[in-house]
Design a protein around this motif. Structure first.
Motif, mmCIF file in Angstrom:
data_model
loop_
_atom_site.group_PDB
_atom_site.id
_atom_site.type_symbol
_atom_site.label_atom_id
_atom_site.label_comp_id
_atom_site.label_asym_id
_atom_site.label_seq_id
_atom_site.Cartn_x
_atom_site.Cartn_y
_atom_site.Cartn_z
ATOM 1 N N MET A 1 0.841 -1.172 0.000
ATOM 2 C CA MET A 1 0.000 0.000 0.000
ATOM 3 C C MET A 1 0.893 1.245 0.000
ATOM 4 O O MET A 1 1.824 1.348 0.789
ATOM 5 N N ILE A 2 0.594 2.167 -0.865
ATOM 6 C CA ILE A 2 1.308 3.431 -0.912
ATOM 7 C C ILE A 2 0.629 4.387 0.068
ATOM 8 O O ILE A 2 -0.588 4.524 0.060
ATOM 9 N N VAL A 3 1.414 5.009 0.929
ATOM 10 C CA VAL A 3 0.854 5.818 2.016
ATOM 11 C C VAL A 3 1.304 7.274 1.938
ATOM 12 O O VAL A 3 1.553 7.904 2.953
ATOM 13 N N THR A 4 1.386 7.818 0.736
ATOM 14 C CA THR A 4 1.836 9.204 0.600
ATOM 15 C C THR A 4 0.776 10.212 0.998
ATOM 16 O O THR A 4 1.096 11.296 1.475
ATOM 17 N N ARG A 5 -0.489 9.887 0.781
ATOM 18 C CA ARG A 5 -1.575 10.843 1.078
ATOM 19 C C ARG A 5 -1.778 10.975 2.586
ATOM 20 O O ARG A 5 -1.827 9.985 3.302
ATOM 21 N N SER A 6 -1.943 12.188 3.047
ATOM 22 C CA SER A 6 -2.305 12.374 4.449
ATOM 23 C C SER A 6 -3.816 12.190 4.560
ATOM 24 O O SER A 6 -4.574 12.687 3.732
ATOM 25 N N LEU A 7 -4.228 11.449 5.555
ATOM 26 C CA LEU A 7 -5.654 11.181 5.746
ATOM 27 C C LEU A 7 -6.309 12.172 6.698
ATOM 28 O O LEU A 7 -7.521 12.269 6.748
ATOM 29 N N ASN A 8 -5.487 12.874 7.466
ATOM 30 C CA ASN A 8 -6.010 13.912 8.351
ATOM 31 C C ASN A 8 -4.906 14.946 8.583
ATOM 32 O O ASN A 8 -3.771 14.771 8.152
ATOM 33 N N LYS A 9 -5.213 16.008 9.281
ATOM 34 C CA LYS A 9 -4.277 17.120 9.465
ATOM 35 C C LYS A 9 -3.026 16.735 10.248
ATOM 36 O O LYS A 9 -1.995 17.399 10.128
ATOM 37 N N SER A 10 -3.096 15.701 11.054
ATOM 38 C CA SER A 10 -1.935 15.334 11.868
ATOM 39 C C SER A 10 -0.942 14.446 11.125
ATOM 40 O O SER A 10 0.160 14.219 11.610
ATOM 41 N N GLU A 11 -1.294 13.951 9.949
ATOM 42 C CA GLU A 11 -0.396 13.106 9.162
ATOM 43 C C GLU A 11 0.317 13.938 8.097
ATOM 44 O O GLU A 11 -0.296 14.800 7.469
ATOM 45 N N PRO A 12 1.599 13.657 7.877
ATOM 46 C CA PRO A 12 2.319 14.399 6.833
ATOM 47 C C PRO A 12 1.979 13.882 5.438
ATOM 48 O O PRO A 12 1.613 12.714 5.268
ATOM 49 N N ASP A 13 2.095 14.741 4.453
ATOM 50 C CA ASP A 13 1.979 14.351 3.053
ATOM 51 C C ASP A 13 3.383 13.929 2.623
ATOM 52 O O ASP A 13 4.268 14.768 2.465
ATOM 53 N N SER A 56 8.180 -7.153 -7.850
ATOM 54 C CA SER A 56 8.568 -7.982 -6.711
ATOM 55 C C SER A 56 7.343 -8.770 -6.250
ATOM 56 O O SER A 56 6.544 -8.275 -5.448
ATOM 57 N N THR A 57 7.187 -9.958 -6.767
ATOM 58 C CA THR A 57 5.962 -10.739 -6.568
ATOM 59 C C THR A 57 5.734 -11.200 -5.127
ATOM 60 O O THR A 57 4.596 -11.449 -4.742
ATOM 61 N N GLU A 58 6.791 -11.298 -4.340
ATOM 62 C CA GLU A 58 6.651 -11.793 -2.966
ATOM 63 C C GLU A 58 6.397 -10.683 -1.953
ATOM 64 O O GLU A 58 6.193 -10.955 -0.777
ATOM 65 N N GLY A 59 6.418 -9.436 -2.391
ATOM 66 C CA GLY A 59 6.229 -8.293 -1.502
ATOM 67 C C GLY A 59 7.248 -7.233 -1.821
ATOM 68 O O GLY A 59 8.239 -7.489 -2.504
ATOM 69 N N TRP A 60 7.025 -6.016 -1.328
ATOM 70 C CA TRP A 60 7.860 -4.886 -1.715
ATOM 71 C C TRP A 60 7.849 -3.777 -0.675
ATOM 72 O O TRP A 60 6.954 -3.699 0.162
ATOM 73 N N GLU A 61 8.876 -2.950 -0.750
ATOM 74 C CA GLU A 61 9.008 -1.690 -0.024
ATOM 75 C C GLU A 61 9.273 -0.634 -1.091
ATOM 76 O O GLU A 61 9.993 -0.899 -2.060
ATOM 77 N N VAL A 62 8.725 0.563 -0.930
ATOM 78 C CA VAL A 62 8.890 1.607 -1.938
ATOM 79 C C VAL A 62 9.384 2.897 -1.281
ATOM 80 O O VAL A 62 8.916 3.290 -0.211
ATOM 81 N N SER A 71 4.532 -0.086 1.413
ATOM 82 C CA SER A 71 4.951 -1.475 1.483
ATOM 83 C C SER A 71 3.755 -2.387 1.236
ATOM 84 O O SER A 71 2.616 -2.027 1.512
ATOM 85 N N SER A 72 4.050 -3.573 0.753
ATOM 86 C CA SER A 72 3.003 -4.581 0.621
ATOM 87 C C SER A 72 2.585 -5.090 2.005
ATOM 88 O O SER A 72 1.535 -5.722 2.144
ATOM 89 N N GLU A 73 3.371 -4.797 3.010
ATOM 90 C CA GLU A 73 3.122 -5.291 4.362
ATOM 91 C C GLU A 73 2.315 -4.342 5.235
ATOM 92 O O GLU A 73 2.098 -4.609 6.398
ATOM 93 N N VAL A 74 1.873 -3.219 4.685
ATOM 94 C CA VAL A 74 1.097 -2.238 5.468
ATOM 95 C C VAL A 74 -0.340 -2.711 5.556
ATOM 96 O O VAL A 74 -0.939 -3.139 4.631
#
Length: 74
Positions: A1-13, A56-62, A71-74
């Motif tokens: 899962m890519i987590v670049t978007r902030s979901l609320n004001k307390s999370e960084p972009d 990376s079929t077994e999982g990844w970090e970006v 990461s695929s592990e999020v």
């Protein structure tokens, strides 16, 4: 899962100030599988549209430059 978007004001972009960095896809053991240079600035949508499992079929970090963005592990 890519987590670049902030979901609320307390999370960084995580994309902010990293839009022109090289995208690095690593497997879960830390081996670099693919680097993609920014031809145009990255957007949240363009990062989320990539099929990371095709590199990376077994999982990844970006990373964008040195910034971890998912990461695929999020």
């Amino acid at each position: 899962m890519i987590v670049t978007r902030s979901l609320n004001k307390s999370e960084p972009d995580l994309l902010l100030n990293n839009e022109n960095e090289t995208l690095k896809i690593l497997d879960l053991e830390g081996t670099l599988m693919k680097e993609i240079k920014a031809v145009v600035p990255w957007t949240h949508d363009s990062l989320e549209a990539i099929d990371y499992y095709s590199y990376s079929t077994e999982g990844w970090e970006v990373y964008l430059g040195s910034e971890w963005i998912g990461s695929s592990e999020v």
